[in-house]
Write a protein that holds these residues in place. Sequence first.
Motif, mmCIF file in Angstrom:
data_model
loop_
_atom_site.group_PDB
_atom_site.id
_atom_site.type_symbol
_atom_site.label_atom_id
_atom_site.label_comp_id
_atom_site.label_asym_id
_atom_site.label_seq_id
_atom_site.Cartn_x
_atom_site.Cartn_y
_atom_site.Cartn_z
ATOM 1 N N TYR A 293 0.645 -1.212 0.013
ATOM 2 C CA TYR A 293 -0.610 -0.404 0.400
ATOM 3 C C TYR A 293 0.987 1.161 0.346
ATOM 4 O O TYR A 293 0.820 1.847 -0.731
ATOM 5 C CB TYR A 293 -0.844 0.175 1.099
ATOM 6 C CG TYR A 293 -2.245 -1.070 0.797
ATOM 7 C CD1 TYR A 293 -2.844 -0.414 -0.133
ATOM 8 C CD2 TYR A 293 -2.406 -1.761 2.177
ATOM 9 C CE1 TYR A 293 -4.346 -1.675 -0.613
ATOM 10 C CE2 TYR A 293 -3.628 -2.534 2.292
ATOM 11 C CZ TYR A 293 -4.108 -2.747 0.698
ATOM 12 O OH TYR A 293 -5.646 -3.505 0.591
ATOM 13 N N THR A 294 2.123 0.936 0.449
ATOM 14 C CA THR A 294 2.994 2.414 0.644
ATOM 15 C C THR A 294 3.430 2.667 -0.752
ATOM 16 O O THR A 294 2.986 4.010 -0.502
ATOM 17 C CB THR A 294 3.983 2.200 1.742
ATOM 18 O OG1 THR A 294 3.258 1.816 3.190
ATOM 19 C CG2 THR A 294 4.944 3.301 1.244
ATOM 20 N N ARG A 295 3.925 1.470 -1.047
ATOM 21 C CA ARG A 295 4.144 2.269 -2.384
ATOM 22 C C ARG A 295 3.546 2.026 -3.644
ATOM 23 O O ARG A 295 3.337 3.367 -4.336
ATOM 24 C CB ARG A 295 5.090 0.807 -3.096
ATOM 25 C CG ARG A 295 5.699 0.362 -4.299
ATOM 26 C CD ARG A 295 6.096 -0.258 -4.713
ATOM 27 N NE ARG A 295 5.446 -1.536 -4.979
ATOM 28 C CZ ARG A 295 4.648 -2.318 -4.307
ATOM 29 N NH1 ARG A 295 5.333 -2.993 -3.443
ATOM 30 N NH2 ARG A 295 4.221 -3.535 -4.977
ATOM 31 N N LEU A 296 2.380 2.058 -3.554
ATOM 32 C CA LEU A 296 1.168 2.300 -4.567
ATOM 33 C C LEU A 296 0.645 3.439 -4.508
ATOM 34 O O LEU A 296 0.109 4.606 -5.428
ATOM 35 C CB LEU A 296 -0.475 1.256 -3.950
ATOM 36 C CG LEU A 296 0.561 -0.402 -4.359
ATOM 37 C CD1 LEU A 296 -1.018 -1.212 -4.849
ATOM 38 C CD2 LEU A 296 1.110 -0.378 -6.198
ATOM 39 N N VAL A 297 0.486 3.975 -2.938
ATOM 40 C CA VAL A 297 0.036 5.361 -1.885
ATOM 41 C C VAL A 297 1.037 6.614 -2.991
ATOM 42 O O VAL A 297 0.398 7.509 -3.711
ATOM 43 C CB VAL A 297 0.011 5.594 -1.079
ATOM 44 C CG1 VAL A 297 0.614 6.857 -0.694
ATOM 45 C CG2 VAL A 297 -1.571 5.253 -0.155
ATOM 46 N N SER A 298 2.546 6.542 -3.305
ATOM 47 C CA SER A 298 2.898 6.720 -3.445
ATOM 48 C C SER A 298 2.856 7.176 -4.954
ATOM 49 O O SER A 298 3.223 8.401 -5.386
ATOM 50 C CB SER A 298 4.466 6.257 -3.239
ATOM 51 O OG SER A 298 5.937 7.462 -4.152
#
Length: 334
Positions: A293-298
């Motif tokens: 999720y952190t990678r996709l949010v970025s």
Amino acid sequence: MEHTPRLISSEVAALWNAYMQNSMTYCVIRHFAEVNEDPDCTDLIKTALTTCQYVITEVKQIFEKENHAVPIGFTQEDVNLKAGRIYSDLFTMRYIKYMASVGTAASAAFLEVLARNDVRVFFSTTSQMFMKLYNDSCDLLLKKGVFVRSPTIPPMEKAEYLQSESFLSGLVGKHRPLTAIELAHISKNSETNSIGRTFLVGFSQAAQSPDVRKFMERGIEIAAKHETVFRNILVEDGVPLPTTWDSTVSESIDPPYSDKLIMFQTNSLSAISVAGYGAAIGASLRKDLGGHYTRLVSEILQFANDGVKLMIENRWLEQPPQNVDREALRNREN
């Protein structure tokens, strides 16, 4: 002694956002109504238009009463009712369901930061209207047998406490099965990406600006990539995959919406995705999910930021209400 206070900043923000979102949604659904061929969908579309129009009218009245500038928002100039169909009637139902759920959540969330009684009553009413619209759309999708359900899991045999920190693992090696709440967020975020991708496919062929079409193509690639990430998580966990949210997109290149509306809708979907991923991060205890999720949010944040730049370049981004620029006042020329 009766006293009617001025609107506070959070109330102005909530009202302004409601006007922008609903004036846009009204235009989108107005075209859906024009090309609709499913009699079962007629009443749902009428209810959606009535709900959006109520929000637009009420916000306008409150702002005018307060001598506050009414947003430009979106008007009949942003929708071409003579344009041919791009999206199916099934997509219309799914879009209304999705936007009704967003409207319900937004109205409820705004209540926490509202003080004035009339504004609280307004958002309480809109929350109820959007909730009814959501339930009506769900009932219609269920009636037609096209409601997309999240994955099922076996019933839990007994309630018990965790005994090992391995429950939090997942970055390297074997990880424990997904929890029901983690599955719920994966399903919801998959739905957001699928609806967004379908929308952007139509936008990419109907947008008038080459830059907008290129931006839509980039969005399609991002949404497809994120869907793949979520589907792979389910596959690795042995969870049955839900049916697809894809709906038919026609070959029409006749634009039903202005490029301004297309970009605003796209950025709205990006904002909804960021909020959804943020909620999922807070609810997902498996470390690998937080990493995803952190990678996709970025990636979404960068996409949304580039979208804002494109809108500013074309003078499509309306300035939201803001505080007085004291420095500009102090440095003004005499």
